[in-house]
Design a protein around this motif. Structure first.
Motif, PDB file in Angstrom:
ATOM      1  N   ASN A 154     -23.685  -3.411 -53.877  1.00 27.83           N
ATOM      2  CA  ASN A 154     -23.039  -4.531 -53.182  1.00 27.83           C
ATOM      3  C   ASN A 154     -21.803  -4.992 -53.942  1.00 27.83           C
ATOM      4  N   VAL A 155     -21.957  -5.171 -55.265  1.00 26.72           N
ATOM      5  CA  VAL A 155     -20.860  -5.680 -56.092  1.00 26.72           C
ATOM      6  C   VAL A 155     -19.745  -4.640 -56.214  1.00 26.72           C
ATOM      7  N   LEU A 156     -20.124  -3.417 -56.575  1.00 24.39           N
ATOM      8  CA  LEU A 156     -19.109  -2.371 -56.752  1.00 24.39           C
ATOM      9  C   LEU A 156     -18.434  -2.021 -55.428  1.00 24.39           C
ATOM     10  N   GLY A 157     -19.226  -1.929 -54.373  1.00 20.50           N
ATOM     11  CA  GLY A 157     -18.666  -1.604 -53.063  1.00 20.50           C
ATOM     12  C   GLY A 157     -17.715  -2.686 -52.576  1.00 20.50           C
ATOM     13  N   CYS A 158     -18.119  -3.959 -52.739  1.00 19.43           N
ATOM     14  CA  CYS A 158     -17.249  -5.064 -52.324  1.00 19.43           C
ATOM     15  C   CYS A 158     -15.981  -5.099 -53.171  1.00 19.43           C
ATOM     16  N   GLY A 159     -16.118  -4.839 -54.473  1.00 18.71           N
ATOM     17  CA  GLY A 159     -14.947  -4.833 -55.346  1.00 18.71           C
ATOM     18  C   GLY A 159     -13.955  -3.758 -54.949  1.00 18.71           C
ATOM     19  N   ILE A 160     -14.461  -2.570 -54.637  1.00 15.59           N
ATOM     20  CA  ILE A 160     -13.583  -1.462 -54.248  1.00 15.59           C
ATOM     21  C   ILE A 160     -12.963  -1.724 -52.876  1.00 15.59           C
ATOM     22  N   PHE A 161     -13.791  -2.158 -51.930  1.00 16.15           N
ATOM     23  CA  PHE A 161     -13.253  -2.390 -50.587  1.00 16.15           C
ATOM     24  C   PHE A 161     -12.284  -3.566 -50.576  1.00 16.15           C
ATOM     25  N   ALA A 162     -12.537  -4.569 -51.440  1.00 15.86           N
ATOM     26  CA  ALA A 162     -11.623  -5.711 -51.539  1.00 15.86           C
ATOM     27  C   ALA A 162     -10.228  -5.267 -51.946  1.00 15.86           C
ATOM     28  N   ALA A 163     -10.176  -4.214 -52.772  1.00 11.56           N
ATOM     29  CA  ALA A 163      -8.887  -3.731 -53.274  1.00 11.56           C
ATOM     30  C   ALA A 163      -8.084  -2.980 -52.216  1.00 11.56           C
ATOM     31  N   VAL A 164      -8.677  -2.762 -51.050  1.00 10.12           N
ATOM     32  CA  VAL A 164      -7.922  -2.102 -49.988  1.00 10.12           C
ATOM     33  C   VAL A 164      -7.963  -2.871 -48.670  1.00 10.12           C
TER      34      VAL A 164
ATOM     35  N   THR B 292      -0.988  -9.296 -59.625  1.00  7.90           N
ATOM     36  CA  THR B 292      -1.276  -8.832 -60.980  1.00  7.90           C
ATOM     37  C   THR B 292      -2.219  -9.795 -61.698  1.00  7.90           C
ATOM     38  N   ALA B 293      -2.016 -11.097 -61.491  1.00  4.40           N
ATOM     39  CA  ALA B 293      -2.849 -12.110 -62.156  1.00  4.40           C
ATOM     40  C   ALA B 293      -4.294 -12.060 -61.684  1.00  4.40           C
ATOM     41  N   GLY B 294      -4.528 -11.551 -60.468  1.00  2.00           N
ATOM     42  CA  GLY B 294      -5.890 -11.529 -59.935  1.00  2.00           C
ATOM     43  C   GLY B 294      -6.742 -10.366 -60.409  1.00  2.00           C
ATOM     44  N   ILE B 295      -6.136  -9.388 -61.093  1.00  3.85           N
ATOM     45  CA  ILE B 295      -6.882  -8.174 -61.453  1.00  3.85           C
ATOM     46  C   ILE B 295      -7.994  -8.476 -62.463  1.00  3.85           C
ATOM     47  N   LEU B 296      -7.658  -9.092 -63.602  1.00  3.02           N
ATOM     48  CA  LEU B 296      -8.675  -9.355 -64.634  1.00  3.02           C
ATOM     49  C   LEU B 296      -9.736 -10.357 -64.168  1.00  3.02           C
ATOM     50  N   PRO B 297      -9.358 -11.482 -63.521  1.00  2.47           N
ATOM     51  CA  PRO B 297     -10.406 -12.369 -62.989  1.00  2.47           C
ATOM     52  C   PRO B 297     -11.317 -11.674 -61.992  1.00  2.47           C
ATOM     53  N   GLY B 298     -10.755 -10.759 -61.181  1.00  2.00           N
ATOM     54  CA  GLY B 298     -11.587 -10.017 -60.225  1.00  2.00           C
ATOM     55  C   GLY B 298     -12.596  -9.135 -60.925  1.00  2.00           C
ATOM     56  N   LEU B 299     -12.162  -8.425 -61.960  1.00  2.00           N
ATOM     57  CA  LEU B 299     -13.082  -7.588 -62.739  1.00  2.00           C
ATOM     58  C   LEU B 299     -14.122  -8.448 -63.452  1.00  2.00           C
ATOM     59  N   MET B 300     -13.682  -9.616 -63.954  1.00  4.04           N
ATOM     60  CA  MET B 300     -14.620 -10.531 -64.616  1.00  4.04           C
ATOM     61  C   MET B 300     -15.704 -10.998 -63.643  1.00  4.04           C
ATOM     62  N   MET B 301     -15.317 -11.298 -62.405  1.00  2.83           N
ATOM     63  CA  MET B 301     -16.306 -11.733 -61.420  1.00  2.83           C
ATOM     64  C   MET B 301     -17.306 -10.621 -61.126  1.00  2.83           C
ATOM     65  N   MET B 302     -16.833  -9.379 -61.046  1.00  2.00           N
ATOM     66  CA  MET B 302     -17.742  -8.259 -60.811  1.00  2.00           C
ATOM     67  C   MET B 302     -18.751  -8.134 -61.949  1.00  2.00           C
TER      68      MET B 302
END
Length: 432
Positions: A102-112, A177-187
């Motif tokens: 759920n987390v990995l799939g949402c993270g990947i799909f969010a990026a597209v 660009t600023a959202g990349i690290l917070p997004g990974l942190m949330m995952m």
């Protein structure tokens, strides 16, 4: 009439209109019209005409329908199903097993996709039936989907980031660009909680019958290749300085059309449906932006925003104190408004006070998006909850209870970026 009374009248009218089911954009326009007619001598019609043009004739906004169309195209492909098959074998050894998909799939799909609702719907339609069939506990399956679905707002390309960038006159490329690290942190926070929950509730995590060898694991990684290439094309081109946000959105649309075409899901019907869906969503967001801009203009004629900013400044709150007050305010607002409405309605009013407190507008954009993510899983107007309700048929408050631990993780993330602002700022500073 005092500023407080004027604000009270406009807020009461806004909530009355929203409570009656009036469209958000029309409610905002109505409040702006009433504010101008009651509290000023300014020409309401002329202001509406100039505001309507000024708020929508922005080059930055051209990225919005393109990213929405990209998400609509991918929504109709086998992308989510392929991600589940490709990621599943790699998380089977972790505490919580397939729930991490759920987390990995949402993270990947969010990026597209750029959309929280599209992320939750697309991944949920694949993962929830699969997890239920394998005997996973519903509370963690649904809760993790509700929480991870909000990553569509934070991980670029985010539609809400584009809206905030236009409203606050902040670089959309730097916001992405600023959202990349917070997004990974949330995952990491979401997956960490799933692992802790699984270790505390081992009986609720079934042992999957499917045992996949290392050769098969690597073979299945090929299923992730299309989406990885698309992410590299979109985000990589922005970060490398090769493309603007609008140009990257064009790359994304072309890439998603290729993925859909090669996957066999790009027929005339699906193509027209994706265009129609993108047009409908884009018009809705632009209409809300117009309404919010009109209300903001009306309020500026009354002098209310300046007086609010002055009042907040007179409280002599520290930056931390101001953010604590704003967090509570946004959470309450999230009970009644969707994320985009919150952003466009509050940005112009609060930004002067925020900047006066020494808070960087770029950092504030990521903070605001994190708080808006909370609104996505806050009843009674939690868009992600509505999406998951459509998939599961469960009650809204039942879903909210399942999502509550992930709501608290969003609060924790807000605290972390406040205490350690470099989580947000380090990558944009590296860009120069």
């Amino acid at each position: 009439m005092s500023d407080l009374a004027q604000a009270g009248v406009l807020m009461a009218l806004l909530f009355l209109l929203l409570g009656l089911g009036v469209w958000v954009a029309l409610a905002l326009i109505g409040c702006g019209l009433v504010g101008l007619l009651l509290f000023t001598d300014a020409p309401a019609g002329v202001i509406f005409a100039t505001t309507a043009w000024g708020s929508t004739a922005s080059w930055s906004l051209t990225a919005l329908p393109l990213f929405i169309w990209m998400g609509e195209i991918l929504y109709r492909t086998r992308l989510a199903e392929d991600m589940f098959s490709g990621l599943g074998p790699w998380v089977n050894g972790l505490p919580g097993r397939l729930v991490h998909v759920n987390v990995l799939g949402c993270g990947i799909f969010a990026a597209v996709s750029g959309s929280s609702a599209a992320t939750a719907a697309t991944i949920g339609k694949i993962s929830l039936p699969e997890l239920k069939a394998r005997g996973y506990d519903e509370s963690i399956s649904i809760g993790s989907l509700a929480g991870a679905g909000t990553l569509g707002l934070l991980i670029p390309p985010s539609i809400v980031m584009i809206v905030y960038g236009v409203a606050a006159q902040v670089s959309i490329v730097k916001l992405f660009t600023a959202g990349i690290l917070p997004g990974l942190m949330m995952m990491l926070l979401f997956s960490g909680y799933i692992a802790i929950w699984a270790l505390r509730n081992p009986a609720k995590v079934p042992r999957d019958a499917e045992q996949v060898g290392w050769a098969e694991r690597f073979k299945r990684l090929r299923l992730l290749a299309p989406v990885v290439l698309l992410i590299v094309g979109v985000i990589g081109s922005i970060y490398a300085g090769i493309a603007t946000a609008t140009e990257a959105a064009t790359i994304g649309v072309i890439g998603s059309l290729i993925i859909a075409g090669l996957g066999g899901s790009l027929g005339r019907t699906s193509f027209v449906a994706s265009l129609t869906g993108a047009a409908r969503t884009s018009c809705m967001i632009t209409f809300i932006l117009l309404g919010a801009a009109y209300l903001t203009s009306a309020m500026s004629f009354t002098g209310l925003p300046a007086n609010v900013a002055q009042w907040i400044a007179s409280l002599n709150l520290s930056a931390y104190g101001l953010l604590a007050v704003l967090t509570v305010f946004f959470i309450l607002l999230g009970c009644f408004l969707d994320g985009i409405s919150i952003v466009v309605l509050t940005t112009a009013v609060l930004l002067p006070a925020v900047q006066a407190a020494g808070i960087d507008p770029l950092w504030f954009g990521i903070y605001l998006i994190l708080v808006v993510e909370m609104a996505q899983i806050t009843p009674p107007v939690g868009f992600n909850l509505f999406v998951i309700q459509g998939i599961t048929g469960k009650g809204l408050f039942t879903l909210a209870r399942m999502a509550f631990p992930f709501f608290l993780l969003l609060v924790l993330a807000t605290v972390l970026i406040t205490v350690f602002p470099d989580i947000v700022m380090v990558l944009p500073r590296a860009m120069g």
